[in-house]
Scaffold this motif. Structure first.
Motif: not given
Lengths: 709, 709
Positions: B297-301
């Motif tokens: 999630k963190k990288s996706f954001v």
């Protein structure tokens, strides 16, 4: 006292220019030279005193001491040479007069001015680059103008050739950057073809709007950077000194080193002798939170900040009348009266009176009714002040921080005195003194300012402005230095070249300011003859007009006509120094002060003090105050306590309150702003490192973290 | 295309004022009204299109849509009424023309202009308070001036009564605040007594210096606050949308939810179709650091930020000549030549040539040798460009980001074309076209700008200036709106009142601009007759001159003389709107842009990308580049790789590099500046909260922290 004396002699030395040739009030050369020697001796004495109290190598390393010595030497030499030459009837130039401002800059008392000069010096390299780029752009546009308009045989509105000579074009376009000749310089080309307006529009956008903003940006950016650095240095220095003090006073207590209560109190008494006992007790309670009888290192280091925060000791004093005539003061009519004065309707009534007064002032003075009305208004204002003094405690009404009360009272009593004086003169000697009348008029109008303070939003802005005043004086000093130097040079260059004759004079060339070279010039046509460099005071007024910029090219051309064309360089140099650098620093300063005022919250230390005050039950509840006093007289917060604050605090007889934000100086605010950025645990770099911190390094090298003991 | 079409019709609609009465180029009423109806129909069509693609209640809640509809309705009504009245021979006012700028403001394409207007609207209350205080100060000083000078029977330089009438004093002192009548307004009082200068000095310090700086401070403070808020809103919105996207695409993987590689790639292809495969691969490697086959999630954001960073794919292209004629291109003389062109002496030589050229331009055009020299210089510049194209890869030499190469080439070829055209005309038709000659002159001088780019310090400043250009266009839009409105009002008020006659005209009152009311006025004496509101273009030029401020009181008095005294209000209103508000916003903007440019470091995301690029061995070592290219042609960084960068990266055939800072817009910089303040974990408030964030609340309510799944 020493400080005042030094300032007195500095200003005496500077104002000598008023009495020396060309003089406003001529004094014989012997008198001025004796005075100058006296000043120089005082400076020398002050310097010797410095040399005695500071370490030998510190003294000789300090450039400012060297500067003063050189300046004294130069002044004496010049004075001697000039005196000798004068004896033989040879007139020479008193060139050493331009070094006089050095004393103002370099004496330790004027630290603020020195800081401003340092900031300018540091900003110079960056300004120079922008300036060179700007000059490049100016030269390019001038070249274009020469090619576009040079061969059109156009004429200016005065019938002079238009844009023929490259150097003249550069000057004209430089003037256009300052907007001083704005439509005029464009009109001949515009009349020839509308399209040429585009050239001037492009010029103004690029040079006036973009480059001038860029100058402001560079000056502001550097100003902020250097200011922050200086303050950072001071903050580190303070902390370091506090740690050294701690190391001297510390004693072992269990596992840690501490300073015991008795010693601590002794120290505070020593460094801040005018702190009241109760205030000292309060500070101790904050430093020694748990009442252990000693102060640990962390709290000890905070002491300087604690002492810096102005805590107002609100003594619950009773009104003198309440003591002397309690029955009368406490009687029902007296209470009713005091209630009325405290009521907001009282303030509104007086606001209305002020407005009516304004109308009366604007009306014609001739009618006798109106001059009677003036007495009525004066009486009303005096009654207001008396009523307020009756209601509030007089010593608090005239407290140190009660700016508006002081302002009111002074204005009213000055007006009263002047009006009575004028009336006496008029009735006894049938003589209407113009000076006194002028003062009366000004005072009457100044009374109206009061109405601003009745409106909350205006008061906020006024507070910012009042807060800025002290530092604005620094810029006054800066301006004084620049003006002095330019005035003295200006007097040497242009003295006597332009004369002023009153309107009805029939001297030859009266209309051309006594100089046929000015015939038909804009200078003579604008009737600017009184703007000349014939004495120190006139020079200052001319320089002020040049600072305002408008019409400065008319001055430059006028003075170039009566001397030589290169004289324009003097005016360009003044524009660059004063408008591009100093005015921009002034604007930066106002911007910064305004932002700081608007953005700062209470500091950590302040919050701690306030908490403690509240804990001890000696505080003034903000809401309690507000309830009674309402929005319209927040100023008088301190007097409102007599009645209702007492209920809780009168047992102790005193209440504490942190002085309101409006009386802080910007410097103090900036200092706090930066200090909030240093964590309390950080002890900062060592002395050596602090002194060697380059003024440009925004962040000091990693601070050495030495342990507590 | 839709966007361009809308802009086209907006500007067509605005420029109709050029053709309507009073016209620069008159068109029959029927033609302009048909054009106007056409524009209105297009706007209506665009609006209907909006209504279809947006939700019903969103569309009707949006004030800008309502605004457009009302504006269309008003324009049509007015047009109809005017047309009918015209048929019956009644002349009425086309008042709806002042609503035309509404289309420019309210169409979604011009988001920047809307933001600027919003910022002005939000700043208005605070400016109003400062303005009221300023007006109060002005009125007080005027009252003082009336009392002090009113009964002295003084006269101005033009022989008019001085400071007799209160309203005139207020106007004169308001003009003094703008410094436009600076010494003139003071001279009569100053001539009377030198002490009166103090009144004007106090006035200028308080009103011009302090209040005007305060205006700048208020505008700047609010501008920054609102800008930051808008950007904060955008940043939160972006993050929230990314989280929603993640929630749609997520799949379970062990304990956490992730987006798988295939889906991720599909998404990137969808949202950024023109990203190259290699670039996409790079992004994946950054998002999926450990090559697990999915993105958390963190990288996706972060994806949106990743895509926003311009990564230049440096294709190691070989020079076309090296492909077509490898033997020749690789031969020793060719290598030597390319080596010479790359050497710094080549740059220095051309700098010297430019300087010599500047001297030649300044010299007299008449001599035949100099006009021959012009051909030589032109040839030299063309040779330079050819040599560079020979040495560097042409497609990269004319890359999107090679501002100076484009600038050079365009200027030189335009100059070549114009010079040839001029020479042909001269030799065949013995005719010297003035327009072409003017253009040639301008182009010649513009060539000299090149020299600025050779000096590192100047380049930094130029880069800031070039970066500012796009947002400066926003202010162009803002200015256009204000100018349009004031020009149309001005034409209604002053049309035909002042006429321009060429210098040799013998029309009656030619010297008084055709209006006897201007006899002996400063307006006529300054030969300002061509500054009038007789058509749209003239009005713009007058308004530009009023923006520059100088002599605006001469205009105001001139136009008040030919119409009525209240006409001055028009000029005061323009001064307040344009100079006090818009110019200050412009200055604030330049200040802010400059500070941001100077203070910003590389962002976190950028650093991550750079690290990854370096890890993968596909990076360009900054020092490697610098070694070869030296300080003087950092611009051409991208072409330098052919030789030495290849050694390491040619195996892959491509190298990445983050686009240099100079081509970022200020808006992007600001956005990043704020984003650095939001921690990566913070998901920000919900959509509802974001939309309801008041524009003035500096800090949003505590953001809701919802968990990942």
């Amino acid at each position: 006292m020493m400080r005042t004396a030094t300032y007195f002699f500095i200003f005496l030395n500077l104002s000598l220019a008023l009495f020396e040739e060309p003089a406003v009030y001529p004094l014989p050369f012997l008198a001025t030279s004796v005075l100058e020697v006296l000043c120089l001796l005082v400076f020398l004495g002050r310097l010797t005193h410095f040399a005695k109290v500071t370490l030998h190598n510190v003294f000789w390393k300090d450039t400012k001491n060297i500067c003063i010595m050189v300046a004294i030497l130069l002044s004496l030499t010049d004075l001697a040479i000039y005196g000798v030459l004068r004896l033989y009837g040879v007139r020479s130039i008193r060139w050493s007069r331009i070094v006089r401002p050095i004393f103002l800059i370099n004496f330790a008392e004027s630290r603020q001015i020195r800081r401003a000069f340092r900031s300018i010096r540091n900003t110079l390299p960056e300004i120079t680059y922008v300036f060179l780029l700007f000059m490049f752009s100016l030269l390019m546009f001038s070249l274009m103008a020469l090619k576009l308009f040079g061969e059109r045989n156009l004429q200016t509105a005065e019938g002079l050739p238009y844009f023929r000579n490259y150097l003249e074009i550069v000057f004209d376009l430089y003037v256009l950057v300052t907007t001083a000749n704005s439509p005029d310089v464009m009109m001949p080309a515009f009349d020839f073809s509308s399209w040429y307006a585009l050239f001037f529009i492009a010029f103004v956008i690029i040079n006036t709007y973009i480059f001038m903003s860029l100058f402001l940006a560079v000056v502001y950016n550097n100003y902020k950077k250097h200011l922050k650095n200086e303050i950072r240095k001071l903050a580190y220095m303070k902390r370091r000194k506090m740690i050294e003090a701690f190391n001297l006073l510390k004693e072992q207590e269990g596992e840690q080193f501490v300073v015991r209560e008795a010693r601590w109190k002794q120290l505070v008494k020593l460094v801040a002798p005018d702190t009241s006992n109760s205030h000292r007790e309060l500070l101790l309670r904050i430093s020694d939170d748990k009442q252990k009888g000693f102060v640990d290192k962390k709290s000890f280091v905070q002491l300087a900040d604690l002492l810096n925060i102005q805590v107002v000791t609100l003594k619950i004093r009773r009104h003198p009348l309440a003591r002397w005539a309690p029955a009368l003061y406490g009687s029902a009519p007296s209470r009713l009266l005091r209630g009325l004065v405290r009521h907001r309707v009282f303030v509104w009534t007086y606001d209305a009176i002020i407005l009516i007064n304004a109308v009366f002032i604007a009306l014609d003075e001739e009618s006798p009714y109106i001059s009677y009305a003036e007495w009525v208004f004066l009486a009303l204002y005096i009654v207001e002040i008396l009523l307020k003094v009756y209601t509030y405690e007089p010593r608090e009404f005239f407290g140190k921080t009660q700016f508006w009360n002081w302002f009111d009272t002074l204005i009213i009593f000055a007006a009263l005195t002047a009006t009575i004086l004028n009336a006496t003169l008029k009735s006894t000697m049938k003589y209407n003194s113009q000076q006194i009348l002028d003062i009366v008029f000004i005072l009457r109008v100044l009374r109206l300012i009061r109405i601003v303070d009745s409106i909350q939003r205006f008061r906020v802005i006024m507070n910012t402005l009042i807060n800025i005043v002290p530092t604005m004086l620094t810029f006054g000093g800066l301006t004084l230095v620049v003006y002095c130097v330019f005035a003295i040079i200006g007097m040497e260059l242009f003295h006597g070249k332009i004369q002023y004759f009153p309107a009805n004079s029939n001297a030859p060339h009266a209309l051309e300011c006594g100089n046929p070279a000015l015939k038909d010039s804009l200078f003579a046509r604008g009737k600017y003859c009184k703007n000349n460099f014939n004495n120190f005071a006139s020079s200052f007024i001319v320089l002020m007009e040049l600072t305002v910029v408008n019409q400065w090219h008319v001055f430059a051309n006028g003075f170039a006509n009566v001397t030589a064309q290169p004289a324009k360089l003097y005016f360009i140099a003044f524009h660059i120094v004063m408008v591009i650098i100093i005015v921009n620093i002034f604007v930066s300063f106002i911007l910064e002060a305004f932002f700081v005022e608007y953005s700062l919250e209470k500091s950590e230390v302040e919050t701690a003090i306030e908490q403690k005050i509240q804990e001890l039950g000696m505080g003034v509840q903000e809401d309690e105050l507000q309830h009674e006093q309402l929005l319209d007289n927040m100023e008088s917060a301190e007097h409102e306590l007599e009645g209702e604050g007492g209920a809780k605090a009168q047992s102790k007889g005193l209440v504490f309150k942190i002085a309101s934000k409006r009386y802080r100086t910007v410097d103090a605010l900036l200092q706090r702003m930066f200090e909030a950025e240093i964590p309390l645990e950080d002890e900062g770099p060592s002395f050596e490192e602090i002194l060697n911190l380059s003024p440009t390094s925004a962040v000091p090298r990693s601070p050495s973290s030495e342990s507590g003991a």
